[in-house]
Design an enzyme around this catalytic site. Structure first.
Site, short mmCIF file in Angstrom:
data_model
loop_
_atom_site.label_atom_id
_atom_site.label_comp_id
_atom_site.label_asym_id
_atom_site.label_seq_id
_atom_site.Cartn_x
_atom_site.Cartn_y
_atom_site.Cartn_z
N VAL A 125 -7.65 -68.15 34.06
CA VAL A 125 -7.19 -68.73 32.80
C VAL A 125 -8.34 -69.30 31.98
CG1 VAL A 125 -4.93 -69.24 33.77
CG2 VAL A 125 -6.71 -70.97 33.88
N GLU A 126 -8.04 -69.58 30.70
CA GLU A 126 -9.01 -70.13 29.75
C GLU A 126 -10.27 -69.27 29.67
OE1 GLU A 126 -8.25 -72.24 27.70
OE2 GLU A 126 -6.91 -73.75 28.50
N GLY A 127 -10.11 -67.97 29.72
CA GLY A 127 -11.24 -67.05 29.70
C GLY A 127 -11.59 -66.61 31.10
#
Length: 818
Positions: free
Chosen positions: A502-504
């Site tokens: 997540v988040e990249g």
């Protein structure tokens, strides 16, 4: 001999001028003086002397006469630079310009100012924040049963949901005037850390509304009307938010999302002709999506009828949509790695929203990508590092206790060197994670928005969490793989890919963002050169390029000099045993700066496409950042001597891996001459850094094998359950009892050596030792209590066959029913 001395003197003068970044006037004066000395005292051939003076006059003219230099040299260079400069899209430019440049920029200079670092504000809590951690957070953690959440309910309990809403857990970042808690980044981080140390599902549920989501975007970009309406409702839990960014065709490449909105007019809410947007989208992996009442949505906006302007392709836009709006489909769930936080897809078909549902109103249409880039730091810099640190601290405390009480061959397994080595990694990596977590949140609380640092801590802390939890599983063995309420590691092990994804995604973050964005944003000159070239600004290009050239000469000479002298002459803000850590990081920082310049010069814009090289250079930048955080953390905590083994282990480990990554860059640099030259300039005497020594690792491991202040400080922030039957509470109890019984066991061993008792396991001779007067009744009771406590904590959960069969049959039946 005089010739050798003169040569050394010339080299020394030139080196000093380069290292001190002498002005062009001083260079001209020194070169002129050198020619005069050569002509007067060395009597050179006239043609040679004339040629040298002609060359000097031309060079001096170019150095001193600015208009001449810019016309004859800089304009052709600028034209060539523009031809090779990589193209930059609007989305790339927005990402580059997001956030602020902070300590990472010091690292790129090759000359970090350690006194400035030590002067940064330390992470701290206000009295209100500490009270929240001691009160509502403790209350919440006490009601969480992770096995119940993940195995039985597949959801948080209604009581847990109610407490999170009632106590303001979803409004930590919202200002008090809107009913929120208005917590610092550090407090936000520590709340997530403590909750996640009990349950990752609960931790994720707390962290998502406070990271990338409607509240953050509203605070930064919302209209006053939007803030006044939504922020109080988000703060008290009336609205449950989610943010829908990722779709089946657009994950990390969010800029190419196929979800669309078209500007149009139609009837809405009793009004016949409302300017708005007709939306169609499909999103997935949206945390809190299945229970959300308010959906933040990213989409690509078009205006084919030019209702709001001349542009047809408006760009990425963000809007807030109530999930009960007509056409919104929401409620299904994904099942991420046996975790039970709410996560699922959502879709919209011909959903009409009025224009004032766009975050920030019509003025903000097309600005969504820049808005997102500027708001990503909370998830990357606060929430995920906190979750990762929670795993490290919990594993340090729990596995350390387990290794101290679990015995094989009559010895605690923590005494075996192989186990000790792994324990040292757990403790050392946890120390690094906690230092980086606090370092970065303190920066945010000081007003910084360090976009590169946020990518660094997101990637490296989630990766270190993976290392720590894997190491914990290796030590626990069968205890770690047997599922059940007693198992304190398995759910964390299953959840490792979540933080990585997540988040990249971490592969993207490492190979494209950390160095790709860092090199342009944090380099002292590169981005300014590109901006000047983009504007065809010869004056700025000239000034920046000259400064850049001076910088390259300076770091090159200093790197070679300190490499040859073993960094002994480098300055440090402290003296004593800690001094060498600063010096080594300074030297490695210089090596990084030189290697970066050589890679940029030899590869130019193509370095952007060399993802493996970029990833390794990003690793070096990241490890330097983590090393800085470790030094700062140790300083902020008063440089306690009892933590010195952990500091030394962490610094040695980071320095060794920095060195290895730099060597890997040079091994893979396409231009072999440049690679060999760079190695000579950075490591002229070979590799100076070693892995942490075994003896140091054993000292580090020993810190968590006994109860005490050091163990408590290293694991501070995890929830310590009050329920005596909880796994961590039983482990702590067993550790205390084992440590208390050790003096009596030593008496029994000594009696065996002296022939008073038969040789064997001292625990089997408690009664004999008692009869022989070797130990007292109280000591015998203490040994038995330790044995009983150990017996309890090494047990694993058992289930009747029908339990697992029943679960399987229920799942199969529901699947068959469709």
């Amino acid at each position: 001999m005089n010739g050798v001395i003169e040569l050394l003197l010339v080299v020394s003068i030139i080196g000093l001028l380069m290292a001190r970044r002498a002005s062009r006037f001083l260079w001209t004066a020194v070169l002129g003086a050198g020619l005069c000395y050569w002509g007067i005292f060395r009597n050179p051939p006239a043609p040679a002397e004339l040629a040298a003076w002609v060359l000097f006059v031309l060079l001096a003219a170019l150095l001193i006469l600015t208009p001449l230099r810019r016309r004859l040299v800089m304009q052709p260079l600028l034209a060539a630079y523009r031809r090779v400069m990589p193209a930059m899209s609007d989305t790339e430019r927005a990402a580059l310009e997001a956030g602020t440049v902070w300590w990472e920029a010091d690292l790129f200079t090759g000359q970090p100012d350690w006194r400035r670092l030590r002067g940064f504000a330390a992470p701290k809590l206000s009295p209100e924040e500490q009270a929240f951690l001691d009160g509502p957070v403790e209350e919440l953690c006490g009601m969480i049963d992770d096995w119940e959440i993940t195995e039985e309910l597949r959801d948080l309990t209604p009581q847990t949901w109610d407490t999170m809403k009632r106590q303001g857990f979803f409004g930590m970042i919202i200002p008090r005037r809107y009913g929120g808690l208005e917590f610092s980044a550090n407090a936000h981080s520590l709340v997530v850390l403590k909750v996640a140390s009990v349950s990752i599902s609960a931790g994720v549920t707390v962290m998502v509304p406070n990271s990338l989501g409607p509240a953050k975007l509203l605070l930064s970009y919302g209209t006053e009307a939007q803030k006044d309406y939504y922020l109080p409702r988000l703060a008290n839990g009336t609205e449950i938010p989610c943010f829908a960014l990722t779709g089946p065709e657009a994950g990390s490449d969010a800029a190419s999302m196929p979800d669309t909105g078209v500007v149009c007019r139609q009837a809405h809410d009793g009004k016949a002709d409302v300017l708005g947007i007709r939306l169609n989208w499909e999103k997935r992996y949206i945390t809190l999506g299945p229970v959300a009442t308010l959906l933040g949505l990213a989409f690509h906006l078009y205006d084919p009828d030019h209702l709001i302007g001349e542009k047809e392709d408006i760009g990425i836009t963000l809007a807030l949509i109530p999930t009960d709006a007509p056409g919104v489909e929401i409620g299904s769930r994904h099942f991420p790695m046996n975790q039970s936080f709410m996560n699922g897809p959502n879709r919209g078909t011909d959903v009409f929203i009025p224009m004032d549902w766009v975050i920030g109103g019509q003025e903000r249409v097309g600005m969504g990508w820049r808005m997102l880039m500027n708001c990503l730091s909370d998830g990357r810099a606060i929430s995920l590092p906190a979750l990762s640190t929670a795993a490290g601290k919990k594993m340090s405390r729990a596995v350390g206790a387990y290794a101290a009480v679990r015995k094989q061959f009559r010895l605690p397994i923590g005494k075996f060197e192989g186990i000790s080595e792994v324990l040292a990694r757990i403790v050392g990596n946890t120390y690094v994670m906690n230092a980086a977590r606090g370092f970065t949140t303190a920066a945010i609380d000081s007003g910084e928005d360090p976009s590169v640092a946020s990518a660094i801590v997101k990637y490296h802390l989630t990766e270190r969490m993976r290392l720590v939890v894997n190491d914990a599983m290796d030590i626990l063995g069968g205890c770690g793989i047997s599922m059940g309420p007693k198992n304190f590691v398995a759910r964390g092990y299953e959840a490792l890919p979540i933080g990585i994804t997540v988040e990249g995604a971490n592969i993207l973050t490492r190979n494209l963002i950390i160095f790709g964005q860092g090199a342009l944003r944090c380099h002292p000159y590169l981005f300014r050169e590109m901006q000047a070239a983009d504007r065809s600004d010869v004056e700025t290009f000239d000034e920046t390029l000259r400064s850049h050239a001076s910088h390259i000469m300076s770091i090159t000479v200093r790197s070679l000099f300190y490499g040859l002298t073993g960094s002994r002459l480098m300055g440090a803000p402290v003296t004593g045993s800690r001094e060498n850590h600063y010096r080594k990081f300074s030297r490695l920082c210089l090596a990084f700066a030189v290697t970066t310049e050589m890679a940029l010069m030899s590869l130019g814009g193509s370095l952007k496409r060399k993802e493996s090289l970029s990833g390794r250079l990003g690793d070096v930048l990241s490890l330097l950042y983590l090393g800085s955080a470790v030094l700062k953390h140790h300083h902020d905590h008063g440089e306690p001597d009892d933590e010195l083994p952990v500091l030394e282990w962490a610094c040695a480990d980071l320095q060794f891996h920095i060195q290895e990554r730099l060597y890997e860059v040079l091994d893979n640099l396409p231009n072999r001459f440049v690679a060999m030259l760079t190695r000579l300039l950075t490591f002229p005497l070979g590799k100076p850094c070693k892995r942490p020594r075994d003896a140091l690792g054993h000292r580090v491991a020993g810190l968590i094998l006994v109860p005490g202040a050091v163990r408590d400080r290293l694991t501070e922030g995890v929830y310590l359950p009050r329920d005596a039957d909880a796994s961590l509470a039983r482990l702590d109890d067993a550790l205390v009892k084992t440590a208390a019984a050790e003096p009596a066991l030593r008496k029994l061993r000594r009696a065996m050596q002296e022939g008073i008792l038969p040789r064997g396991d001292p625990e089997e001779f408690i009664d004999s030792g008692l009869s022989a007067g070797v130990i007292t009744d109280q000591e015998a009771t203490g040994i038995r209590a330790a044995i009983e406590a150990r017996t309890i904590v090494i047990q694993v959960d058992e289930f009747p066959p029908e339990y697992l069969t029943k679960e399987h049959e229920a799942w199969s039946s529901s699947r068959a029913a469709g």
